[in-house]
Design a protein around this motif. Structure first.
Motif, short mmCIF file in Angstrom:
data_model
loop_
_atom_site.label_atom_id
_atom_site.label_comp_id
_atom_site.label_asym_id
_atom_site.label_seq_id
_atom_site.Cartn_x
_atom_site.Cartn_y
_atom_site.Cartn_z
N GLY A 165 -3.89 8.79 17.47
CA GLY A 165 -4.56 10.03 17.87
C GLY A 165 -4.95 10.85 16.66
O GLY A 165 -5.33 10.30 15.63
N SER A 166 -4.79 12.15 16.74
CA SER A 166 -5.21 13.01 15.64
C SER A 166 -4.03 13.40 14.78
O SER A 166 -3.97 14.47 14.24
N ALA A 167 -3.05 12.48 14.69
CA ALA A 167 -1.81 12.80 13.97
C ALA A 167 -2.07 13.28 12.55
O ALA A 167 -1.44 14.22 12.07
N GLY A 168 -3.02 12.64 11.88
CA GLY A 168 -3.31 13.01 10.50
C GLY A 168 -3.71 14.47 10.38
O GLY A 168 -3.16 15.21 9.58
N ILE A 203 0.84 -1.20 0.00
CA ILE A 203 0.00 0.00 0.00
C ILE A 203 0.88 1.24 0.00
O ILE A 203 0.68 2.17 -0.76
N TYR A 204 1.92 1.21 0.86
CA TYR A 204 2.79 2.37 0.97
C TYR A 204 3.52 2.61 -0.35
O TYR A 204 3.64 3.74 -0.81
N TYR A 238 0.29 15.07 2.17
CA TYR A 238 -0.60 13.92 1.98
C TYR A 238 0.14 12.62 2.24
O TYR A 238 -0.41 11.67 2.78
N ARG A 239 1.40 12.59 1.83
CA ARG A 239 2.18 11.38 2.06
C ARG A 239 2.32 11.14 3.56
O ARG A 239 2.14 10.03 4.05
N LEU A 289 -2.88 7.43 -4.47
CA LEU A 289 -3.90 8.21 -3.75
C LEU A 289 -3.46 9.65 -3.55
O LEU A 289 -4.26 10.57 -3.65
N VAL A 290 -2.15 9.82 -3.29
CA VAL A 290 -1.62 11.17 -3.11
C VAL A 290 -1.85 11.98 -4.39
O VAL A 290 -2.31 13.12 -4.34
#
Ligand SMILES: [Zn+2]
Length: 354
Positions: free
Chosen positions: A264-267, A119-120, A247-248, A127-128
């Motif tokens: 957590g809310s890292a994104g 996926i990575y 995005y990456r 997706l990016v």
């Protein structure tokens, strides 16, 4: 206390992550293992699914250890009682079943990591690209204003540059921005005192550019150097490097979340937090691209196309190597870069009409 709890053995209970232990008793209620502290009524200290508990094999008189999924541990010297209970409830076979299961479990874990790797490697970049394409300007503006606000609060202060000097730099910058594909309106140049990040310049995905007084000072009156750096930052915006980078990073946070359960809310932090943005340096490929765009824009605007190369040389000469959050730490490899910049400048200047 529930009277249908069946007593297995007494021993000592270690809370999760602690070497402390207390006298306790292990009880069973069908397929649930329950630990109560000796002499305590009220709630049990640990309630666990037998299937997720790990019972150590019997080795002589060594106390048996029962590790629970919550990280706590029950230890008892009463091996006979444990075996008796396991046998009577047919659980010994069940435990062996679990042990035989391990190679397959390992296979599953490996497969998950392999999938995450794939996926990575393939899905995230794709997706990016899609995300970059469909991101509306309002979103990049939201990211940029959040980032600049954070930086203004945490790091920057108002520029101490003379107004006349700002006007001069802005006018030269406008000429270069005007020949870029977004045009003059696509950019918004900001002056700041850099504080701990010192001589620096960067671009946010919406075309907001920031240059610090310290960087301007470092250029020592060489206007082309300053504009060359800004043209390099225009290059990052034109090729949407920052947006891709963000995005990456957000995609990575998502992957970690997928594997580890939670970050957590890292994104969201990555998307709006200035410090996170600043710490993301571009790939070597992105840097080379931005350098080439600087060369091209400078040539088009009738300025010195090699100015960005001269600036890198100046940086390396004036700043102690490595370590800090300076422009140099996110823009390494000066010697090679200068060569590439000079080579590209030669081809540009050699071609009339560009
Ligand atoms: Zn760069």
């Amino acid at each position: 206390m529930a009277s249908d709890d069946m007593r297995i053995a007494s021993g000592r209970w270690h809370p999760p992550g602690s070497s402390r232990s207390e006298p306790a008793v292990l009880l069973a209620k069908s397929l649930t293992l329950v630990v109560r502290l000796e002499g305590h009524v009220g709630d049990p200290v640990s309630v666990n699914d037998l299937a997720r508990a790990e019972i150590s094999a019997r080795v002589g008189r060594i106390p048996r250890r029962i590790s629970f999924a919550d990280g706590s541990l029950f230890e008892t010297e009463d091996n006979d009682a444990v075996d008796l209970w396991l046998n009577r409830h047919g659980q010994a076979g069940f435990v062996h079943e679990l042990e035989r299961f391990h190679p397959r479990l390992l296979g599953v874990v490996l497969a998950i990591f392999l999938l995450a790797g794939l996926i990575y490697r393939f899905a995230v970049p794709a997706l990016v690209e899609v995300a970059v394409l469909v991101t509306p300007p309002a979103v990049t503006q939201w990211m940029a204003s959040g980032t600049l606000l954070t930086l203004d609060k945490a790091i920057f202060s108002e520029s101490k540059l003379l107004q006349s000097r700002q006007t001069e730099i802005r006018a030269a910058f406008d000429q270069v921005a005007a020949v870029s594909s977004r045009g003059r309106q696509g950019y918004n140049l900001n002056f700041r005192a850099g504080g701990v990040i010192g001589p620096n310049a960067f671009a946010l995905p919406d075309g907001t550019l920031v240059i610090t007084d310290e960087l301007i000072e470092l250029a020592d009156g060489d206007l082309d150097m300053i504009i060359g750096v800004l043209a390099h930052e225009i290059g990052h915006v034109e090729r949407e490097h920052s947006l891709r980078q963000l995005y990456r990073a957000a995609g990575m946070a998502g992957l970690i979340m997928l594997i580890a359960g939670d970050v957590g809310s890292a994104g969201e932090d990555i998307l709006t937090n200035g410090a996170a943005l600043m710490s993301l340096s571009h790939s070597r490929g992105a840097e080379n691209e931005a350098d080439r765009i600087s060369v091209e824009l400078m040539a088009k605007a009738g300025r010195d196309p090699r100015a960005i190369g001269r600036f890198f040389a100046r940086l390396e000469e004036k700043l102690p190597a490595g370590g800090d959050a300076s422009f140099l730490s996110t823009h390494p490899g000066t010697a090679e870069r200068r060569q590439a910049i000079d080579d590209h400048a030669r081809t540009i200047v050699g071609m009339p009409g560009t």
